[in-house]
Motif scaffolding. Sequence first.
Motif, mmCIF file in Angstrom:
data_model
loop_
_atom_site.group_PDB
_atom_site.id
_atom_site.type_symbol
_atom_site.label_atom_id
_atom_site.label_comp_id
_atom_site.label_asym_id
_atom_site.label_seq_id
_atom_site.Cartn_x
_atom_site.Cartn_y
_atom_site.Cartn_z
ATOM 1 N N MET A 10 0.859 -1.112 -0.226
ATOM 2 C CA MET A 10 -0.229 0.074 -0.044
ATOM 3 C C MET A 10 0.833 1.293 0.031
ATOM 4 N N LEU A 11 2.059 1.381 1.059
ATOM 5 C CA LEU A 11 2.792 2.379 1.192
ATOM 6 C C LEU A 11 3.464 2.614 -0.292
ATOM 7 N N THR A 12 4.080 1.638 -1.168
ATOM 8 C CA THR A 12 4.547 1.981 -2.299
ATOM 9 C C THR A 12 3.854 2.283 -3.542
ATOM 10 N N SER A 13 2.520 1.581 -3.334
ATOM 11 C CA SER A 13 1.539 2.341 -4.394
ATOM 12 C C SER A 13 1.049 3.806 -4.115
ATOM 13 N N ARG A 14 1.207 4.244 -2.854
ATOM 14 C CA ARG A 14 0.840 5.708 -2.671
ATOM 15 C C ARG A 14 2.138 6.578 -2.420
ATOM 16 N N GLY A 15 3.227 5.996 -2.714
ATOM 17 C CA GLY A 15 4.525 6.717 -2.902
ATOM 18 C C GLY A 15 4.966 7.009 -1.445
ATOM 19 N N ILE A 16 4.735 6.433 -0.287
ATOM 20 C CA ILE A 16 5.190 6.855 0.681
ATOM 21 C C ILE A 16 6.195 5.995 1.414
ATOM 22 N N SER A 17 7.479 6.633 1.706
ATOM 23 C CA SER A 17 8.603 5.888 2.073
ATOM 24 C C SER A 17 8.804 5.826 3.662
ATOM 25 N N THR A 18 9.467 5.104 4.255
ATOM 26 C CA THR A 18 9.761 4.782 5.421
ATOM 27 C C THR A 18 10.408 6.188 6.013
ATOM 28 N N TYR A 19 10.852 7.090 5.253
ATOM 29 C CA TYR A 19 11.321 8.524 5.743
ATOM 30 C C TYR A 19 9.911 9.039 6.154
ATOM 31 N N ASP A 20 9.000 9.253 5.201
ATOM 32 C CA ASP A 20 7.620 9.661 5.346
ATOM 33 C C ASP A 20 7.014 9.209 6.640
ATOM 34 N N LEU A 21 7.156 7.671 6.892
ATOM 35 C CA LEU A 21 6.696 7.205 7.834
ATOM 36 C C LEU A 21 6.844 7.743 9.438
ATOM 37 N N GLU A 22 8.208 8.051 9.287
ATOM 38 C CA GLU A 22 8.960 8.695 10.589
ATOM 39 C C GLU A 22 8.575 10.190 10.795
ATOM 40 N N TYR A 23 8.812 10.910 9.518
ATOM 41 C CA TYR A 23 8.662 12.364 9.892
ATOM 42 C C TYR A 23 7.366 13.006 9.418
ATOM 43 N N LYS A 24 6.565 12.410 8.580
ATOM 44 C CA LYS A 24 5.240 12.805 8.065
ATOM 45 C C LYS A 24 4.205 12.230 8.956
ATOM 46 N N TYR A 25 4.323 10.943 9.187
ATOM 47 C CA TYR A 25 3.238 10.385 9.810
ATOM 48 C C TYR A 25 3.468 10.097 11.259
ATOM 49 N N GLU A 26 4.834 10.484 11.746
ATOM 50 C CA GLU A 26 5.178 10.558 13.131
ATOM 51 C C GLU A 26 5.234 9.130 13.845
ATOM 52 N N LEU A 27 5.563 8.092 12.843
ATOM 53 C CA LEU A 27 5.737 6.686 13.535
ATOM 54 C C LEU A 27 7.265 6.642 14.201
ATOM 55 N N ASN A 28 7.409 6.074 15.123
ATOM 56 C CA ASN A 28 8.926 6.079 15.664
ATOM 57 C C ASN A 28 9.443 5.069 15.057
ATOM 58 N N PRO A 29 10.863 4.978 14.878
ATOM 59 C CA PRO A 29 11.666 3.756 14.225
ATOM 60 C C PRO A 29 11.276 2.565 14.727
ATOM 61 N N ALA A 30 11.038 2.415 16.274
ATOM 62 C CA ALA A 30 10.761 1.127 16.613
ATOM 63 C C ALA A 30 9.666 0.385 16.002
ATOM 64 N N GLU A 31 8.472 1.227 15.535
ATOM 65 C CA GLU A 31 7.164 0.808 15.215
ATOM 66 C C GLU A 31 7.564 0.572 13.830
ATOM 67 N N ILE A 32 8.193 1.219 13.109
ATOM 68 C CA ILE A 32 8.553 0.827 11.665
ATOM 69 C C ILE A 32 9.445 -0.396 11.786
ATOM 70 N N SER A 33 10.218 -0.792 12.765
ATOM 71 C CA SER A 33 11.071 -1.776 12.624
ATOM 72 C C SER A 33 10.145 -2.923 12.953
ATOM 73 N N ARG A 34 9.239 -2.937 13.934
ATOM 74 C CA ARG A 34 8.134 -4.083 14.258
ATOM 75 C C ARG A 34 7.362 -4.405 13.109
ATOM 76 N N LEU A 35 7.024 -3.483 12.090
ATOM 77 C CA LEU A 35 6.304 -3.588 10.992
ATOM 78 C C LEU A 35 7.009 -4.512 9.998
ATOM 79 N N LYS A 36 8.369 -3.936 9.843
ATOM 80 C CA LYS A 36 9.200 -4.763 8.757
ATOM 81 C C LYS A 36 9.383 -6.154 9.046
ATOM 82 N N HIS A 37 9.283 -6.496 10.482
ATOM 83 C CA HIS A 37 9.746 -7.773 10.968
ATOM 84 C C HIS A 37 8.306 -8.646 11.256
#
Length: 70
Positions: A10-37
């Motif tokens: 979904m993120l790829t289709s919307r052009g949303i990067s992991t950088y956007d997740l952290e800085y635009k959508y305010e997800l912390n790096p730990a959340e992003i890592s949990r999603l990745k794994h």
Amino acid sequence: MMDFSPFWEMLTSRGISTYDLEYKYELNPAEISRLKHNHNFTLNSLDHYCNLFHCNIEDIVVHVDEKKAP
């Protein structure tokens, strides 16, 4: 097992990067890592992501039968 690959698709289709997740959508790096794994999340977290990205739960996570997983 829960698989978050629909979330990344979904993120790829919307052009949303992991950088956007952290800085635009305010997800912390730990959340992003949990999603990745494919780590566990509460239903509250999944509800938050559905609201944040205006999507359904199927757009974030899918269940994969461990017995049938490669």
